[in-house]
Scaffold this motif. Structure first.
Motif, PDB file in Angstrom:
ATOM      1  N   HIS A 109      24.692  14.223 -59.748  1.00  0.00           N
ATOM      2  CA  HIS A 109      24.993  14.682 -61.105  1.00  0.00           C
ATOM      3  C   HIS A 109      26.079  13.793 -61.690  1.00  0.00           C
ATOM      4  CE1 HIS A 109      22.789  18.516 -60.712  1.00  0.00           C
ATOM      5  NE2 HIS A 109      23.222  18.490 -59.459  1.00  0.00           N
ATOM      6  N   SER A 151      32.636  25.727 -52.454  1.00  0.00           N
ATOM      7  CA  SER A 151      31.735  24.784 -53.118  1.00  0.00           C
ATOM      8  C   SER A 151      32.473  23.511 -53.492  1.00  0.00           C
ATOM      9  CB  SER A 151      31.145  25.409 -54.383  1.00  0.00           C
ATOM     10  OG  SER A 151      30.379  26.547 -54.067  1.00  0.00           O
ATOM     11  N   SER A 152      31.722  22.436 -53.488  1.00  0.00           N
ATOM     12  CA  SER A 152      32.294  21.154 -53.876  1.00  0.00           C
ATOM     13  C   SER A 152      31.392  20.482 -54.901  1.00  0.00           C
ATOM     14  CB  SER A 152      32.471  20.263 -52.644  1.00  0.00           C
ATOM     15  OG  SER A 152      31.227  20.050 -52.020  1.00  0.00           O
ATOM     16  N   PRO A 165      28.709  18.344 -56.138  1.00  0.00           N
ATOM     17  CA  PRO A 165      27.533  17.840 -55.424  1.00  0.00           C
ATOM     18  C   PRO A 165      27.149  16.428 -55.872  1.00  0.00           C
ATOM     19  CG  PRO A 165      26.812  19.252 -57.197  1.00  0.00           C
ATOM     20  CD  PRO A 165      28.341  19.263 -57.208  1.00  0.00           C
ATOM     21  N   ARG A 219      28.245  29.914 -58.305  1.00  0.00           N
ATOM     22  CA  ARG A 219      28.838  29.340 -57.098  1.00  0.00           C
ATOM     23  C   ARG A 219      30.212  29.944 -56.859  1.00  0.00           C
ATOM     24  NH1 ARG A 219      24.389  27.624 -56.463  1.00  0.00           N
ATOM     25  NH2 ARG A 219      23.721  25.504 -56.164  1.00  0.00           N
ATOM     26  N   LEU A 271      23.643  24.259 -61.659  1.00  0.00           N
ATOM     27  CA  LEU A 271      23.363  24.721 -60.288  1.00  0.00           C
ATOM     28  C   LEU A 271      23.254  26.234 -60.131  1.00  0.00           C
ATOM     29  CD1 LEU A 271      25.997  22.440 -58.523  1.00  0.00           C
ATOM     30  CD2 LEU A 271      23.550  21.997 -58.761  1.00  0.00           C
ATOM     31  N   VAL A 312      32.496  13.210 -55.871  1.00  0.00           N
ATOM     32  CA  VAL A 312      31.513  13.956 -55.086  1.00  0.00           C
ATOM     33  C   VAL A 312      32.185  14.408 -53.792  1.00  0.00           C
ATOM     34  CG1 VAL A 312      29.378  13.732 -53.748  1.00  0.00           C
ATOM     35  CG2 VAL A 312      29.500  12.798 -56.060  1.00  0.00           C
ATOM     36  N   GLY A 313      32.019  15.685 -53.460  1.00  0.00           N
ATOM     37  CA  GLY A 313      32.618  16.246 -52.255  1.00  0.00           C
ATOM     38  C   GLY A 313      33.955  16.914 -52.492  1.00  0.00           C
TER      39      GLY A 313
END
Length: 79
Positions: free
Chosen positions: A66, A60-61, A63, A55, A52, A18-19
């Motif tokens: 999920h 974007s990273s 999220p 993107r 989503l 994530v990130g």
């Protein structure tokens, strides 16, 4: 938290955090996503993330919330 990221039509899956930036995830998977401005303005790196919507990968990273993402790559013939 680890997220399974599946790239179509290449049918390649990698684990991501994530990130983590989507361009970085794609690069680790051996997937080349074209880029232009690297600021989200030109949309050269736009992909469809099934969960989503569309993107720009450059801004974007991965999220939170999920366990998996499916990224559909499409080609813009103008790039």
């Amino acid at each position: 938290m680890s997220v399974s990221v599946h790239f179509l039509p290449n049918n390649v899956t990698v684990e991501a955090q994530v990130g983590e930036g989507l361009l970085s995830v794609a690069e680790r998977a051996g997937i080349t996503i074209p880029t232009g401005c690297l600021m989200g303005s030109c949309h050269a790196c736009e992909v469809e993330v099934t969960e989503l919507g569309d993107r720009c990968c450059c801004i974007s990273s991965v999220p939170p919330g999920h366990s998996q993402l499916t990224i559909n790559l499409f080609s813009d013939p103008t790039w």
